[in-house]
Write a protein that holds these residues in place. Sequence first.
Motif, PDB file in Angstrom:
ATOM      1  N   ASP A  98       6.652   5.197 -77.212  1.00  0.00           N
ATOM      2  CA  ASP A  98       7.576   5.731 -76.225  1.00  0.00           C
ATOM      3  C   ASP A  98       8.655   4.680 -75.941  1.00  0.00           C
ATOM      4  N   LYS A  99       9.761   5.105 -75.343  1.00  0.00           N
ATOM      5  CA  LYS A  99      10.774   4.152 -74.933  1.00  0.00           C
ATOM      6  C   LYS A  99      11.403   4.609 -73.627  1.00  0.00           C
ATOM      7  N   LEU A 100      11.900   3.646 -72.881  1.00  0.00           N
ATOM      8  CA  LEU A 100      12.593   3.918 -71.626  1.00  0.00           C
ATOM      9  C   LEU A 100      14.045   3.514 -71.783  1.00  0.00           C
ATOM     10  N   PHE A 105      17.417   2.918 -69.531  1.00  0.00           N
ATOM     11  CA  PHE A 105      17.982   2.745 -68.185  1.00  0.00           C
ATOM     12  C   PHE A 105      19.485   2.533 -68.312  1.00  0.00           C
ATOM     13  N   GLU A 128      20.098   5.308 -63.218  1.00  0.00           N
ATOM     14  CA  GLU A 128      19.026   6.237 -63.546  1.00  0.00           C
ATOM     15  C   GLU A 128      18.406   5.877 -64.899  1.00  0.00           C
ATOM     16  N   PHE A 129      17.205   6.391 -65.128  1.00  0.00           N
ATOM     17  CA  PHE A 129      16.543   6.130 -66.411  1.00  0.00           C
ATOM     18  C   PHE A 129      15.800   7.367 -66.858  1.00  0.00           C
ATOM     19  N   ILE A 130      15.431   7.369 -68.122  1.00  0.00           N
ATOM     20  CA  ILE A 130      14.643   8.455 -68.684  1.00  0.00           C
ATOM     21  C   ILE A 130      13.667   7.880 -69.703  1.00  0.00           C
ATOM     22  N   VAL A 131      12.481   8.476 -69.783  1.00  0.00           N
ATOM     23  CA  VAL A 131      11.475   8.086 -70.764  1.00  0.00           C
ATOM     24  C   VAL A 131      11.503   9.101 -71.907  1.00  0.00           C
ATOM     25  N   VAL A 162      17.204  -0.649 -73.055  1.00  0.00           N
ATOM     26  CA  VAL A 162      16.211   0.166 -73.760  1.00  0.00           C
ATOM     27  C   VAL A 162      14.940  -0.658 -73.917  1.00  0.00           C
ATOM     28  N   GLY A 175      10.928  -0.698 -75.265  1.00  0.00           N
ATOM     29  CA  GLY A 175       9.896  -0.058 -76.075  1.00  0.00           C
ATOM     30  C   GLY A 175       9.417  -1.010 -77.155  1.00  0.00           C
TER      31      GLY A 175
END
Length: 334
Positions: free
Chosen positions: A279-281, A283, A304-307, A327, A329
């Motif tokens: 997985d990676k995040l 931001f 904001e961020f998303i996974v 990023v 991961g």
Amino acid sequence: MGLRFIFMLTRNDRTVEDAAQQLQTALGLGVRHIGFKDIGLPIAQLKALNAAIKAGGATSYLEVVSLDRESEIASARAALEIGVDVLLGGTRADDVLPVVAGAPVQYCPFPGRIAGHPSVLEGSIDEIVESATALAARAGVHGLDLLAYRSKEDAPALMKAVCSAVSKPVYIAGSIDTPERIAIVKECGAAGFTIGTAALDGKYPADSMSVPDQLSAIIRDVARLNNHLSPFSKSNLSASFSGLPASGSAVISGEINGMQIRLARFAGQSTWNFELHDDKLVFVHKGTLLMTFRDREETIEEGEFIVVPHGVEHRTVGIGGMCEAVVIGAGVGA
């Protein structure tokens, strides 16, 4: 386990009258191992002291300074009544072991011959090692309390010899008052050491003679020896991005627990891709990023961020120009 610093609320082998106040100072600084003697305060106050140590999340120690059989047995019984975690010192294992048998206390007696008050260690290195080996071999003995710097023998040689001869923890007590001595204690393989009088009397090299400064200096020096000091300083994202190459590129800015921290710039639309295993995040630091999935689109604004789970196809679009993102991961791509 790293080298253990045990702060003794004692001066000249007696628990100090202001032990309760000094305890709060130690707990406030994060000292996790705190001890006292069975001499200096009434047992009711020692019970309260022990309860406060445990309430503060620390391990409690009582060090015996008895000079005869009857008082040493009484001290062992007092340790059980007080409820300490570790019983240090004493020389009469034959008498103490039956007292502490089955009790939730770890017993670490003195090897060698102990005389006087404050205590000194007598005998040659060979004699002390022989005593240490015999004690450590006994069931119910969890470790040893070695008065290395209160011996006429060469203290580093003595510590190294005892630590090499036994497989149980060895704690060094008495006259540890400099960073150099602490470093020698660790180098010789000891599990920990005690400091009492030196800190309470302001003898340890520190910013001042105050107990908070004394303890802070000891904690810092132990943390350095245990490799528990961070080599990292803060970083500024804007400054870090200012040195980043052109859009679509990413650079490794750091790593934590096998996870890469990358700085990336997005401009225009990327190709569809996915991470096979990790997985990676993402931001968003600056700008706006459109994250497109097969079933929807997500607009990620600054802050904001998303996974993005592994195996999920996605592509990115930098909206309105350049988008800067962090990023995170394992082996991630931008």
